[in-house]
Motif scaffolding. Structure first.
Motif, short mmCIF file in Angstrom:
data_model
loop_
_atom_site.label_atom_id
_atom_site.label_comp_id
_atom_site.label_asym_id
_atom_site.label_seq_id
_atom_site.Cartn_x
_atom_site.Cartn_y
_atom_site.Cartn_z
N LEU A 175 25.82 -4.97 -26.91
CA LEU A 175 24.44 -4.71 -26.99
C LEU A 175 23.66 -5.81 -27.13
O LEU A 175 22.43 -5.84 -26.94
CB LEU A 175 24.02 -3.54 -27.99
N GLY A 176 24.23 -6.99 -27.59
CA GLY A 176 23.42 -8.23 -27.50
C GLY A 176 22.55 -8.17 -28.83
O GLY A 176 21.36 -8.86 -28.83
N VAL A 177 22.81 -7.29 -29.88
CA VAL A 177 22.03 -7.33 -30.95
C VAL A 177 22.82 -8.00 -32.03
O VAL A 177 23.92 -8.11 -32.31
CB VAL A 177 21.41 -6.16 -31.41
N ARG A 178 22.09 -8.48 -33.27
CA ARG A 178 22.82 -8.92 -34.43
C ARG A 178 22.30 -8.06 -35.59
O ARG A 178 21.21 -8.04 -36.11
CB ARG A 178 22.50 -10.29 -34.65
N ALA B 6 10.99 2.98 -29.05
CA ALA B 6 10.84 1.92 -29.92
C ALA B 6 11.24 0.27 -29.67
O ALA B 6 11.40 -0.46 -30.44
CB ALA B 6 11.47 2.28 -31.47
N LEU B 7 11.98 0.49 -28.72
CA LEU B 7 12.66 -0.86 -28.26
C LEU B 7 11.59 -1.78 -27.38
O LEU B 7 10.71 -1.50 -27.02
CB LEU B 7 13.65 -0.55 -27.52
N SER B 8 12.00 -3.14 -27.68
CA SER B 8 11.09 -4.15 -26.80
C SER B 8 11.80 -4.30 -25.50
O SER B 8 13.17 -3.75 -25.36
CB SER B 8 11.36 -5.52 -27.62
N GLY B 9 11.03 -5.02 -24.64
CA GLY B 9 11.64 -5.19 -23.16
C GLY B 9 13.13 -5.62 -23.13
O GLY B 9 13.77 -5.10 -22.49
N VAL B 10 13.43 -6.66 -23.72
CA VAL B 10 14.68 -7.09 -23.74
C VAL B 10 15.94 -6.14 -24.03
O VAL B 10 16.72 -6.16 -23.55
CB VAL B 10 14.92 -8.46 -24.69
N GLU B 11 15.65 -5.61 -25.44
CA GLU B 11 16.49 -4.59 -25.70
C GLU B 11 16.50 -3.62 -24.80
O GLU B 11 17.63 -2.81 -24.49
CB GLU B 11 16.04 -4.11 -27.20
N VAL B 12 15.58 -3.04 -23.74
CA VAL B 12 15.55 -1.89 -23.17
C VAL B 12 16.47 -2.47 -22.04
O VAL B 12 17.39 -1.71 -21.60
CB VAL B 12 14.15 -1.67 -22.58
N PHE C 287 19.87 -0.51 -20.68
CA PHE C 287 20.10 -0.13 -19.33
C PHE C 287 21.33 -0.72 -18.62
O PHE C 287 22.17 -0.06 -17.96
CB PHE C 287 18.81 -0.53 -18.62
N ALA C 288 21.64 -1.83 -18.96
CA ALA C 288 22.78 -2.74 -18.58
C ALA C 288 23.93 -1.75 -19.14
O ALA C 288 24.99 -1.67 -18.16
CB ALA C 288 22.98 -4.15 -19.08
N VAL C 289 24.02 -1.45 -20.30
CA VAL C 289 25.25 -0.65 -20.85
C VAL C 289 25.21 0.74 -20.15
O VAL C 289 26.22 1.28 -19.63
CB VAL C 289 24.88 -0.19 -22.35
N ALA C 290 24.04 1.34 -20.01
CA ALA C 290 23.97 2.70 -19.31
C ALA C 290 24.53 2.55 -17.85
O ALA C 290 25.35 3.38 -17.34
CB ALA C 290 22.61 3.25 -19.11
N ARG C 291 24.13 1.62 -17.08
CA ARG C 291 24.58 1.38 -15.60
C ARG C 291 26.23 0.99 -15.50
O ARG C 291 26.78 1.70 -14.75
CB ARG C 291 23.91 0.05 -15.02
N SER C 292 26.66 0.35 -16.75
CA SER C 292 28.16 0.08 -16.77
C SER C 292 28.72 1.44 -17.07
O SER C 292 30.00 1.70 -16.47
CB SER C 292 28.43 -1.04 -17.62
N LEU D 69 -2.79 -5.47 -30.07
CA LEU D 69 -1.79 -6.42 -30.74
C LEU D 69 -0.72 -6.19 -30.04
O LEU D 69 0.18 -5.15 -30.11
CB LEU D 69 -1.53 -6.17 -32.14
N ALA D 70 -0.08 -7.19 -29.14
CA ALA D 70 1.05 -6.93 -28.34
C ALA D 70 2.07 -7.70 -28.88
O ALA D 70 2.01 -8.83 -29.62
CB ALA D 70 0.78 -7.44 -27.00
N GLY D 71 3.38 -7.51 -28.35
CA GLY D 71 4.62 -8.57 -28.88
C GLY D 71 5.72 -7.54 -29.00
O GLY D 71 5.70 -6.32 -28.61
N LEU D 72 6.69 -8.31 -28.92
CA LEU D 72 8.03 -7.38 -29.04
C LEU D 72 8.36 -6.65 -30.49
O LEU D 72 7.67 -7.04 -31.35
CB LEU D 72 9.46 -8.51 -28.77
#
Lengths: 507, 353
Positions: free
Chosen positions: A138-141, A180-186, A190-195, A293-296
């Protein structure tokens, strides 16, 4: 099996036929039909209360349908409990994370399926390693050995996702996983869902974010008031068309912020710092203005809001309301100074779920509504009636527990609670998270009206269209710092995302 | 990014010693270790201070008495741990102990030739039956365990009184081989304490290393989530009460062997000491965390305080106050640990994740 053109002509993997479910007198689902094909991502959309969550619970085995049939691979499917659903290869990511706070993250993922070694003992080493691999994918730590307690909502959601993909699900149901996810996490999700789809699984995706629906899904099923409305290829649909089917009417504009006359500066924040969380945050909000107030997720936006309101302490800096300093770390004084905070997490921080609508709406006003320390029932009711009417809260009666309301109406009760304190500064964190389209624009209309009345509004939002539509000014945070300030006419999706991802932070 | 590596956890690469997971213990586990270590330190300090004041405190006989004295409380505390971890509580253990102790005596009275292992099995079975009554009532009535077991606390004790109807069983009525069980030592360690050690080890190992053991934590940590993850919550909670009853039954048999003289009041009020031992031992009263080792240490600590206060010639009235202070200190310690961990985790997630 091709992922870009899943065969809707072949035999479907999972079929729901005429599924009906009632809770008491309320019909949550009425004869719903749904066919999921292997290799497809299928969107389920509908307003809150349309029956999506009930459908999810039925697929998860948590509710049994009153009538109707389900088949998996042509075989009749009967789910007597969540364990059956799991055995059938149906994985569910719930809207509200369902973790065990005392247990480690790895145990949360593998509960009941922990890898074993001799004597059927749990192999903790292997379990942690497997969890680590899932997170890498998932690319997260996230440290698999840490307890789940204290994880941010986004991280909790990621653990849920890791859990769902950890067993070879044939059907993956995701109930608003991206809220609750930021754009990168989404994107990673999606990459996981597609695979998964490429390997023949079916994904049922529930979301209120249409760009995500059209980004990921091949087909879209619309529910309205518990009944099936339509199932179409995504390419044959437009957002407007989907929205029209969901609400059964045209929604003129989603984000109607009216221009308001800007008045004096009401909220001023100078050099606010909390070690390790955010650094040197300074900004101001004027009456009649909505500042976003925007941001990831994880950039420190909610943390700033909590510190400004006095829920959390800060190490340096000061907060002024209408030119007067507000003492740190004291929400009571912040309220007295005219601030109100509508938190991100309604269930945990904004509402007492078991109490009635009336009690919740007047919770922040107890003192003003009492004589000699006793709450006056009549005054409480009158006040609650005024605000629930003004915000158009849909409830059977004021005495109904808040837990029985839909998400959108719960959010309105939180708003009512704070508006009743007649604030001058309103801080609102993710105002429309998990709220359906119809209520969403109502909340936006309300915010716009409140700004028109001279309120200073600081809005935290992860939804860019909301930020762009509502805000007079956009402040962008990146890793605990305020990196960019954009006036309305300069703010667009690219400029905000550019700043939020830390590129050209000093520009 | 392939799918195949998600489903089946590989075991091929296996337990290479270079695996990072092996070297550092997980944060969740470390927290438990810190908690248990603090109990050991408290126990060590207590023994040290008492021995400095009176060196006979560490003499063979005194240590033996101490171990003998804490064995029964340890067994009950471990049984209670199973229950509390699932966010329940069993207040009937003192009454079950009394009932089983009296039943054991009566068994020897009516069938004098009964070998003691038979009595042991009968006692444990009777305890398990009482536990099944608790578990069954909780499952059927869907009422908190606190209320149900408060009811059975009086019900079991009532049966005990009715059965005994004022009579008393004496050591002379029981076979010497059975009574020896209560006093015999192996290499200076009382058999009773060895039994308790076995119970602690078995339950501690089970809770840590078995799926169903971990599920008990999951149930106590978040019951709704446990249901959604397909854990058979009702069955597990029932089993936990049966186990707690069985351990109380075992404790009842050992109680009979140790004291010999029995009436219907045996074990009255013991349940609160048992809960206190578990709480002092770091078993969270709202479920989801704690260990059998911690609860056992809590029981040993409470027993040791009792005897060291006597050695130090402190008014026994103070004993209760000290136990109370200890419970508050234990809860305070848990809170401090929780806050420190939260602060550390916050520092961590600020770096991304």
């Amino acid at each position: 099996m091709t992922a870009d053109a899943p065969g809707t002509d072949g035999a479907p993997l999972l079929v729901l036929d005429g599924v009906t479910k009632s809770f008491g007198a309320v019909a949550a689902l009425r004869g719903v039909h749904l066919a999921l094909h292997s290799g497809e991502a299928h969107a389920l959309v509908g307003e809150n209360g349309a029956g999506k969550s009930t459908l999810v619970k039925i697929l998860a085995g948590a509710h049994a349908p009153d009538a109707g049939a389900m088949t998996l691979d042509g075989q009749p499917l009967r789910l007597r409990g969540p364990a059956d659903a799991r055995a059938a290869g149906i994985a569910v990511i719930y809207q509200e994370p369902t973790l065990f706070p005392d247990l480690s993250v790895a145990e949360n993922i593998f509960m009941g399926r922990q890898p074993l070694r001799g004597l059927r003992r749990i192999d903790t080493t292997a379990m942690n390693r497997d969890a680590e691999r899932l997170f890498q994918r998932l690319g997260v730590r996230i440290d698999p050995t840490r307890p789940a307690r204290g994880l941010s909502i986004a991280d909790q959601q990621l653990v849920e996702i890791a859990k769902a993909i950890s067993f070879d699900a044939r059907v993956l149901v995701m109930d608003e996983p991206t809220a609750a996810l930021s754009g990168v996490e989404v994107e990673r999700l999606f990459a996981v869902a597609r695979s998964l789809c490429e390997h023949g699984a079916a994904v049922l995706f529930i979301s209120h974010r249409f760009n995500e629906v059209f980004d990921l899904c091949h087909r879209v099923t619309v529910l309205r008031d518990g009944a099936w409305v339509s199932s179409d290829r995504a390419t044959d649909l437009t957002v407007d068309e989907v929205v029209r089917r969901m609400v059964g009417r045209d929604v003129a504009s989603l984000y109607p912020k009216q221009d308001a006359e800007l008045r004096d500066t009401l909220l001023e924040v100078r050099g606010l710092t909390r070690a390790g969380v955010f650094t040197d945050v300074s900004f101001s909000v004027r009456g009649g203005e909505i500042v976003a107030l925007a941001g990831l997720v994880g950039a420190g936006r909610s943390e700033v809001a909590r510190a400004v309101f006095g829920v959390d302490r800060y190490d340096a800096g000061e907060v002024l309301v209408a030119g007067r300093a507000v003492p740190a770390g004291n929400p009571g004084r912040a309220i007295a100074a005219g601030m109100a905070l509508v938190p991100e997490d309604r269930r945990q921080q904004g509402l007492v779920m078991e109490l009635s609508v009336e009690r919740n709406a007047t919770l922040a006003r107890r003192r003003a509504l009492s004589r000699l320390g006793l709450l006056l029932g009549a005054a409480e009711r009158a006040e609650a009636r005024h605000w629930t009417r003004r915000l158009q809260v849909k409830t059977s009666r004021l005495g109904a527990p808040v837990a029985t309301l839909s998400g959108g109406n719960q959010q309105k009760v939180v708003l009512a609670k704070w508006l009743a304190t007649e604030p001058r500064v309103l801080i609102i964190d993710e105002p429309t998270r998990g709220i359906d389209v119809g209520t969403k624009s109502e909340v936006h209309r309300l915010l716009s009206e409140l700004a028109g009345e001279g309120l200073a509004i600081l809005m935290i939002s992860s939804e860019l269209p909301e930020v762009l539509g509502m805000a007079d000014r956009v402040l962008v945070m990146h890793e605990g710092r305020l990196v960019r300030e954009l006036p309305r006419d300069e703010a667009d999706e690219t400029s905000i995302m550019f700043a939020a991802t830390g590129q050209g932070a000093t520009a | 990014m392939s799918l195949t590596d998600a489903g089946a956890p590989e075991r091929a690469a296996g337990n290479a010693p270079s695996d990072p997971g092996r070297q550092r213990r997980g944060l969740t586990e470390r927290l438990l270790a810190v908690r248990e270590l603090s109990l050991l330190i408290a126990l060590g300090l207590l023994v040290l201070v008492t021995t400095v004041r009176n060196d006979r405190f560490l003499s063979g006989q005194s240590v033996k008495d101490l171990l003998l004295g804490c064995a029964i409380l340890v067994i009950l505390a471990v049984g209670q741990t199973l229950v509390i971890i699932t966010r329940n509580v069993d207040l009937s253990v003192g009454s079950i102990l009394g009932l089983v102790a009296f039943a054991t005596g009566s068994l020897f009275l009516s069938a004098p030739g009964t070998p003691w292992p038979v009595a042991l099995v009968v006692g444990v079975a009777l305890g398990a039956l009482c536990g099944a009554v608790n578990g069954g009532l909780i499952a059927v009535a869907r009422v908190p365990a606190l209320v149900i077991t408060l009811g059975t606390l009086y019900a079991f004790r009532g049966i005990d009184y009715y059965w005994a109807s004022g009579s008393q069983i004496n050591a002379a009525d029981m076979p010497p081989s059975f009574l020896r069980l209560g006093n015999q030592t192996v290499l200076g360690v009382p058999v009773l304490f060895l039994v308790a050690l076995v119970v602690v080890a078995v339950v501690g190992f089970y809770l840590r290393s078995y799926r169903s053991g971990r599920e008990l934590y999951a149930i106590g940590s978040e019951p709704a989530a446990a249901r959604l993850s397909g854990i058979p919550v009702g069955r597990r909670v029932f089993a936990v009460f049966v186990a707690s009853g069985a351990f109380a039954g075992l404790a009842g048999v050992l109680y009979a062997a140790r004291f010999g003289t029995l009436d219907a009041a045996a074990g009255t009020g013991l349940e609160l000491q048992v809960v206190a031992a578990a709480v002092v031992g770091g078993v969270a009263i709202f479920g989801g965390s704690g260990s059998a080792y911690g609860a056992a240490l809590g029981a040993v600590l409470l027993t040791t305080i009792g005897s060291s206060l006597a050695v130090l010639r402190i008014d026994p009235f103070w004993q209760q106050a000290v136990v109370g202070a200890l419970i508050l200190a234990a809860i305070g310690l848990d809170r401090v640990l929780a806050l420190r961990v939260a602060a550390r985790l916050r520092g961590r997630s600020a770096h991304g994740a």
